[in-house]
Design a protein around this motif. Structure first.
Motif, mmCIF file in Angstrom:
data_model
loop_
_atom_site.group_PDB
_atom_site.id
_atom_site.type_symbol
_atom_site.label_atom_id
_atom_site.label_comp_id
_atom_site.label_asym_id
_atom_site.label_seq_id
_atom_site.Cartn_x
_atom_site.Cartn_y
_atom_site.Cartn_z
ATOM 1 N N GLU A 508 0.828 -1.612 0.060
ATOM 2 C CA GLU A 508 -0.239 0.172 -0.001
ATOM 3 C C GLU A 508 1.053 1.407 0.155
ATOM 4 O OE1 GLU A 508 -4.488 -0.294 2.182
ATOM 5 O OE2 GLU A 508 -2.623 -0.535 3.652
ATOM 6 N N ARG A 527 -8.853 -0.352 -3.307
ATOM 7 C CA ARG A 527 -8.542 -0.811 -2.711
ATOM 8 C C ARG A 527 -8.507 -2.552 -2.988
ATOM 9 N NH1 ARG A 527 -10.491 -1.318 3.551
ATOM 10 N NH2 ARG A 527 -9.161 -2.734 4.143
ATOM 11 N N THR A 581 -7.172 -6.008 3.391
ATOM 12 C CA THR A 581 -6.369 -5.191 2.355
ATOM 13 C C THR A 581 -6.182 -6.653 1.558
ATOM 14 O OG1 THR A 581 -6.116 -3.203 3.152
ATOM 15 C CG2 THR A 581 -5.206 -3.747 1.264
#
Length: 656
Positions: A508, A527, A581
Motif C-alpha cells: 500500500e 483497494r 486488504t
C-alpha cells in the motif's frame, strides 16, 4: 502435596494471560470443574484436547499426553513443565481408561450408556462430544452410501463413454483414469475424484454429467447442483464445467441435449448458501427433516470442507441423491478441525480395487486394471479414483510441485537452483520493499502483476455530458477485477514483515508513493479486500475477494464489487464490517483460486505452520508462472520435511 484442580486452573488461567493457552481452554477447565470433574489428570487431558482442536485435530489419543503433548501443541517444554509440575500421569491407555470409567463427565463408548456427557472416550481417543458425533455421522453416511450399488448396465455406460472420451486419450496402453472415474461414479450414491491441479477433475465431471443424462430414464427431470466451500471456487467450478460442456457440444453435436443440461444446472453456490445458512445460528435450513431437492450434488475443493460442514452436507442430502466430491488430497486440510478428504482418500494412492470392481471397470470403460499387490480395499476405496496425469503442470512448476509432494527437500532445492526458467524463479535475497516492486512490476519473463489492474483503474469510463452506460461500467469493473486476479502475493504466515499484515502495508505504501492509489482513509479506489467472516445479510462469505471502486451513479460513494463468473455483486463499503486488504493473502485462504503468476513468500525463520502441504498448495496456485521469495533454504527444507498430520478417528471408523 498432590496438585489440586484449583491450582491447575490457576496455572491455565495464568498461561492464558501469557497467550500460551487459549482463554477458551481455561474456561473449559472451569466448566468441567463446575460439573464436578476434579481429577487433575483428566482435567489436563480435557485442556490438551481443547488446545488440539485449535490446531485442527478432532481428538487426542490419551497415551500421548504425557510424552508428546508439548510438540503437538507448539508449547515449549518449560511451559509444559510449569503446567504439569506435581501431576502424576497414568501409566498407559488402560490406566487412562480406568480413570475415565470412574468419571461421570466422560462417556466410554464400548461399556457405558450414553448420557450426553461433554467428553467421549472411543478406542483410546478422547473427544469433545460434537467432534465424535461428526466423525460417527460421516462414517455411517459414507459407508451406507457406498455399500449399495446401483443397477447400471455396464454395456450401456461403455457405449456413451466411448463417445465422450477420445480413443487416442490413452494411447500407449496408459489407463484413462478420467474414463474410469466416470464409470465408477455412476455405480453408487457416493464417489470421490481426487487429483492434483491440471489432472482434469472438472473436465471429467462435465463428461460424467453428460453420461448421467444419457443413461437416465428421465434426463429432463435430473436435478443437479454444484457447490464449493468459497464463492471463488464455486464460480470457477461452474465456469470450468460450462466450458467443458461447450467443447462436448462441438464434438457431439445434438447427440445429447448438452446446452439444456448446462442451463438446468444453474449457478454454483457456496456450501453455506446451498444448505441455507441462517444468521445467528450454526443450524442450516436444509437438514434430514428438510433435505435438499436434488438428485446429484458435485462439491469441488473438498479438501477445504471441515468435519462440521461435511456432517451437515451429508445430513441434508436425500437418500436417493448422489454426492461426488472433487479435490486434491495433498492440499492443505480445512482451517477448522478435521482432514475429511484426506481421511476419505486414505486408500486412493494404492488403487486397491477388488476383482469385481476391476471387472466392472473393464466392462463399463474398457480400461483394464490389475489387482493391487497391497490387497483388496474397503468399499469406499471402490468408489474412489485418483487422476494421475496433469495436463497443466508438465513443465518446471509441475516438476517442482511433484518434488515437494513426492521426492523431498533435496530434489525440491535442486529444481529451484537449476538454470533459471521463465516459469519458475527463486528470489533468495528480496527485502519487503523488493517484494512490493515485484508485486507492482512483475518479473522478467513472466506476465502477471498488479500493474495491469492499476492501469485499468486510471481508465475508468466517463462522459462529459451524460452518465456512463451500465454495460460500459460493468465491463470496466469486470476487467479491473480480472486483471487483479492475474497475480497474488501468497504468505505462509499472517503476522510480521513477511506475513500478510506486513506485506499489505508495504505494498500500500509503495503504490501510494508512486501515485497509483490515494490511501488517505480506510477505503480508497483500487483497494482489494478479502471478506473474513460470513455475513448472510448482505450475501458475502469468508474468503470472497472484492475490489473497491466508485459507484456508477454517485462516484463519491465507494462500493466493493465481487465477481462470480460473469455476474457482479456490489456492497456499500459501510456495510462491510469484517474485511482486510488483500494485496497479500495467506496460502490457506488462496485454496480454490488460481493466478497467472503466484509469488509465495516464506518467513526468514522457521515457523511451526510451515508444512509440505502448505508449500505444495502455494506452488499449485500458479497457472503459468511461480516465484518463490525465501531468504533461507533451511526454512524451505523444514517445511518440506514436516508433513501435516491431523489426529482423528474418522479413517478408523470408515473401516470399522
Amino acid at each position: 502435596m498432590p496438585l489440586s484442580s484449583s491450582d491447575l486452573l490457576i496455572r491455565f488461567r495464568y498461561q492464558s494471560t501469557q497467550g500460551t493457552v487459549r482463554h477458551l481452554t481455561a474456561a473449559f477447565v472451569q466448566f468441567l470443574m463446575d460439573l464436578g470433574l476434579h481429577d487433575t489428570r483428566l482435567l489436563l487431558a480435557a485442556a490438551v484436547l481443547s488446545e488440539m482442536e485449535a490446531h485442527g485435530h478432532s481428538c487426542v489419543p490419551l497415551d500421548v499426553i504425557s510424552a508428546t503433548s508439548p510438540g503437538l501443541l507448539g508449547w515449549s517444554d518449560a511451559v509444559w513443565h510449569t503446567i504439569t509440575e506435581g501431576l502424576d500421569f497414568p501409566d498407559g491407555v488402560d490406566a487412562w481408561r480406568e480413570l475415565a470409567l470412574q468419571c461421570e463427565q466422560i462417556f466410554v463408548t464400548d461399556v457405558q450408556q450414553d448420557r450426553q456427557q461433554p467428553l467421549v472416550l472411543d478406542q483410546g481417543r478422547l473427544y469433545l462430544r460434537r467432534y465424535w458425533r461428526y466423525e460417527m455421522a460421516i462414517a455411517a453416511a459414507v459407508k451406507q452410501r457406498v455399500s449399495s450399488q446401483l443397477p447400471v448396465p455396464p454395456e450401456k455406460v461403455r457405449k456413451w463413454l466411448d463417445l465422450l472420451f477420445d480413443v487416442s486419450g490413452n494411447a500407449g496402453g496408459e489407463t484413462d483414469w478420467q474414463k474410469v472415474a466416470c464409470a465408477v461414479a455412476v455405480r453408487s450414491r457416493f464417489a470421490i475424484i481426487t487429483g492434483g491441479p491440471g489432472t482434469g477433475k472438472t473436465y471429467t465431471v462435465a463428461r460424467l454429467l453428460a453420461l448421467l443424462s444419457a443413461i437416465s430414464d428421465a434426463p429432463d427431470q435430473l436435478r443437479i447442483a454444484l457447490a464449493a466451500p468459497t464463492g471463488k471456487a464455486a464460480a470457477r467450478l461452474k465456469q470450468s464445467i460450462d466450458g467443458a460442456l461447450a467443447e462436448l457440444v462441438f464434438k457431439l453435436g445434438d447427440t445429447l441435449p448438452l446446452p439444456e443440461i448446462a442451463r438446468k444446472i444453474g449457478p454454483a453456490r457456496t456450501l453455506h448458501s446451498l444448505l441455507g445458512a441462517r444468521p445467528d445460528t450454526r443450524a442450516f435450513r436444509h437438514h434430514a427433516g428438510n433435505p435438499l431437492d436434488i438428485d446429484l450434488l458435485i462439491v469441488d475443493e473438498a479438501s477445504m470442507v471441515h468435519l462440521e460442514m461435511m456432517t451437515s452436507l451429508l445430513d441434508a442430502l436425500p437418500a436417493n441423491a448422489t454426492l461426488i466430491l472433487l479435490g486434491d488430497k495433498d492440499q492443505l486440510a480445512s482451517v477448522e478441525a478435521g482432514a475429511v478428504l484426506g481421511d476419505l482418500c486414505g486408500e486412493a494412492g494404492a488403487g486397491a480395487y477388488r476383482p469385481e470392481t476391476i471387472a466392472y471397470i473393464a466392462a463399463a470403460s474398457g480400461q483394464h486394471l490389475t489387482l493391487n499387490d497391497a490387497g483388496q480395499g474397503s468399499p469406499l476405496a471402490q468408489q474412489t479414483v485418483m487422476l494421475k496425469h496433469s495436463r497443466r503442470f508438465s513443465g518446471a512448476i509441475g516438476a517442482l510441485a511433484q518434488a515437494v509432494n513426492r521426492s523431498g527437500a533435496g530434489t525440491t532445492l535442486a529444481c529451484l537452483r537449476q538454470k533459471p526458467d521463465q516459469e519458475l524463479c527463486w528470489k533468495e535475497h528480496l527485502p519487503p520493499q523488493g517484494i512490493a516492486e515485484l508485486a507492482f512490476a512483475g518479473r522478467e519473463g513472466a506476465s502477471g502483476s498488479y500493474q495491469e489492474y492499476l492501469s485499468l483503474l486510471a481508465q475508468q469510463p466517463h462522459s462529459d455530458n451524460e452518465m456512463v452506460s451500465e454495460a460500459e461500467f460493468h465491463a470496466w469493473v469486470v476487467a479491473v477485477i480480472r486483471a487483479f486476479e492475474s497475480f497474488r502475493l501468497l504468505c505462509a504466515v499472517r503476522d510480521g514483515e513477511w506475513g500478510v499484515s506486513g506485506l499489505n502495508q508495504v505494498v500500500e505504501k509503495y503504490l501510494d508513493a508512486k501515485g497509483l492509489i490515494r490511501r488517505r482513509h480506510e477505503w480508497y479506489v483500487g483497494r482489494p479486500v478479502m471478506v473474513m467472516q460470513n455475513d448472510y445479510s448482505i450475501g458475502v462469505f469468508n474468503g470472497d475477494i472484492g475490489m473497491t471502486l466508485p459507484d456508477r451513479v454517485k462516484p463519491e460513494v465507494m462500493r466493493v464489487y465481487f465477481l462470480d463468473g460473469e455476474r457482479v455483486r456490489q456492497v456499500l463499503t459501510s456495510r462491510l464490517r469484517h474485511v482486510e486488504t488483500a494485496f497479500a493473502m495467506t496460502i490457506h485462504k488462496s485454496q480454490g483460486s488460481e493466478f497467472t503468476h503466484a509469488a509465495m513468500v516464506l518467513p526468514a525463520e522457521v515457523n511451526p505452520v510451515m508444512t509440505r502441504e502448505l508449500v505444495y498448495t502455494g506452488i499449485t496456485r500458479a497457472r503459468k508462472y511461480f516465484t518463490l521469495v525465501a531468504a533461507s533454504a533451511a526454512v524451505l527444507r523444514y517445511a518440506i520435511e514436516h508433513q501435516t498430520h491431523r489426529i482423528g478417528g474418522l479413517q478408523e471408523m470408515l473401516h470399522g
